[in-house]
Design a protein around this motif. Structure first.
Motif, mmCIF file in Angstrom:
data_model
loop_
_atom_site.group_PDB
_atom_site.id
_atom_site.type_symbol
_atom_site.label_atom_id
_atom_site.label_comp_id
_atom_site.label_asym_id
_atom_site.label_seq_id
_atom_site.Cartn_x
_atom_site.Cartn_y
_atom_site.Cartn_z
ATOM 1 N N MET A 118 0.807 -1.221 0.000
ATOM 2 C CA MET A 118 0.000 0.000 0.000
ATOM 3 C C MET A 118 0.835 1.265 0.000
ATOM 4 O O MET A 118 0.466 2.282 0.592
ATOM 5 C CB MET A 118 -0.962 -0.002 1.201
ATOM 6 C CG MET A 118 -2.024 -1.078 1.124
ATOM 7 S SD MET A 118 -3.038 -1.003 -0.380
ATOM 8 C CE MET A 118 -3.861 0.563 -0.180
ATOM 9 N N VAL A 119 1.978 1.232 -0.682
ATOM 10 C CA VAL A 119 2.785 2.438 -0.849
ATOM 11 C C VAL A 119 2.178 3.232 -2.011
ATOM 12 O O VAL A 119 2.493 3.028 -3.169
ATOM 13 C CB VAL A 119 4.254 2.102 -1.145
ATOM 14 C CG1 VAL A 119 5.055 3.379 -1.338
ATOM 15 C CG2 VAL A 119 4.836 1.270 -0.015
ATOM 16 N N GLY A 120 1.267 4.147 -1.681
ATOM 17 C CA GLY A 120 0.571 4.901 -2.710
ATOM 18 C C GLY A 120 -0.885 4.481 -2.795
ATOM 19 O O GLY A 120 -1.351 3.621 -2.048
ATOM 20 N N ALA A 121 -1.600 5.109 -3.713
ATOM 21 C CA ALA A 121 -3.024 4.826 -3.904
ATOM 22 C C ALA A 121 -3.276 4.453 -5.353
ATOM 23 O O ALA A 121 -2.626 4.959 -6.267
ATOM 24 C CB ALA A 121 -3.865 6.042 -3.511
ATOM 25 N N LEU A 122 -4.235 3.555 -5.557
ATOM 26 C CA LEU A 122 -4.548 3.093 -6.903
ATOM 27 C C LEU A 122 -5.017 4.244 -7.787
ATOM 28 O O LEU A 122 -4.667 4.315 -8.966
ATOM 29 C CB LEU A 122 -5.624 2.009 -6.836
ATOM 30 C CG LEU A 122 -6.097 1.429 -8.170
ATOM 31 C CD1 LEU A 122 -4.949 0.781 -8.913
ATOM 32 C CD2 LEU A 122 -7.223 0.428 -7.943
ATOM 33 N N SER A 123 -5.817 5.143 -7.228
ATOM 34 C CA SER A 123 -6.325 6.261 -8.029
ATOM 35 C C SER A 123 -5.194 7.136 -8.555
ATOM 36 O O SER A 123 -5.239 7.600 -9.702
ATOM 37 C CB SER A 123 -7.282 7.106 -7.184
ATOM 38 O OG SER A 123 -6.633 7.602 -6.029
#
Length: 323
Positions: free
Chosen positions: A297-302
């Motif tokens: 979860m390093v970052g966001a999918l969007s």
């Protein structure tokens, strides 16, 4: 005749391949690294997957049909100001009412309220202006972009006047996420999307005629104005539902639609629509799986999708895609 048959076989094989990849991504996402309360985890992941499927369907269908009507592979409903209006609605609610929204209308009421505002905005643009301006789509698109800029400016003004607590609440609402939607909202959206999907699938051959342009469609016996009005209304409903459910995704539709054009091997909507939908499922479910289990979860999918889609948008502009 033989060439067309080979293309049909190739298009079907592409859809089957994408379907297999999409199913694999869903199964892997649902079953990988199951620990603790398995029933709760499976239920939680199932709602996330269902939300992603809804967003993939809405983004793919609305973008493809919007581009069919406008005969433009760069423009999408998102560029017309939907996301800007969504952010403005959330900003106004938090600023003038309270951080909890409108508690007395409930979750469904708030969802319908936001969706109706987005739909009314689209009706104002696509039905009112489309008729008054004598079907001058370029002028309608220009007005839509200008209104989107106005909405963003007003939202930024209100956000600067907010308290830090209100701003933090607002930020959690205006960034796309698949984990905040309530199950009842997901079911409600699924019912609407299914009805719209069945109706649009019955019109799939008419879309091929509309893609030939206004004059050709009229010469072939299609009621152009009525067909375009119906399509744009249903596109507006899909975009409104998707945006109100998970938040704005500006470039998702652009990304999967243009990839569908490239790999489907056909310009017929009976192949383009399922291809784009399956690509959306693969991007969302596969991307979320990669972020959660590979990148922790390093970052966001969007953010990742918006970066890739935005890069594609710039590439298409530089490439001068036919408009």
């Amino acid at each position: 005749m033989l060439v067309n048959q080979k293309r049909l076989i190739s298009s079907r094989k592409t859809i089957l391949l994408l379907l297999g990849i999409a199913v694999f991504c869903i199964v892997f996402f649902m079953t990988f690294n199951l620990k603790g309360n398995i029933s709760y985890i499976l239920s939680h992941r199932a709602w996330i997957v269902l939300t992603m499927i809804l967003v993939a369907f809405s983004a793919a269908t609305s973008t493809l049909l919007f581009q069919t009507v406008t005969n433009n592979r760069i423009l999408t409903p998102s560029i017309m100001g939907f996301e800007s209006l969504f952010v403005l609605i959330q900003t106004v609610v938090v600023f003038f009412i309270d951080a909890q929204g409108i508690p007395y209308i409930g979750i469904i009421g708030k969802f319908i309220f936001e969706s109706l505002l987005l739909i009314l905005f689209s009706l104002f643009l696509y039905r009112g202006l489309f008729t008054k301006l004598k079907q001058n789509l370029h002028l309608v698109l220009l007005i839509g972009i200008i209104l989107g800029t106005l909405f963003r400016s007003f939202s930024n003004l209100l956000q600067r006047l907010m308290t830090p607590t209100e701003f933090a609440v607002l930020q959690s609402r205006i960034f796309a996420t698949f984990t905040r939607a309530e199950p009842i909202l997901i079911i409600f959206s699924l019912i609407i999307a299914t009805v719209i999907g069945l109706f649009l699938w019955r019109m799939r051959f008419r879309f091929d005629v509309l893609a030939l342009g206004r004059d050709n469609a009229i010469n072939l016996g299609v009621d152009y104005q009525k067909s375009v009005t119906i399509i744009l209304l249903l596109v507006s409903v899909l975009v409104a539902i998707s945006t109100a459910l998970v938040g704005p995704f500006t470039f998702l539709g652009l990304l999967i639609a243009n990839l569908a054009y490239s790999i489907s091997g056909s310009s017929q909507h009976r192949f383009l629509l399922p291809t784009a939908f399956l690509l959306g499922v693969i991007f969302l479910v596969g991307g979320q799986m990669f972020l959660e289990h590979i990148l922790n979860m390093v970052g966001a999918l969007s953010i990742v999708i918006e970066f890739i889609g935005g890069s594609l948008f710039i590439f298409l502009l530089l490439k001068k895609v036919p408009m």
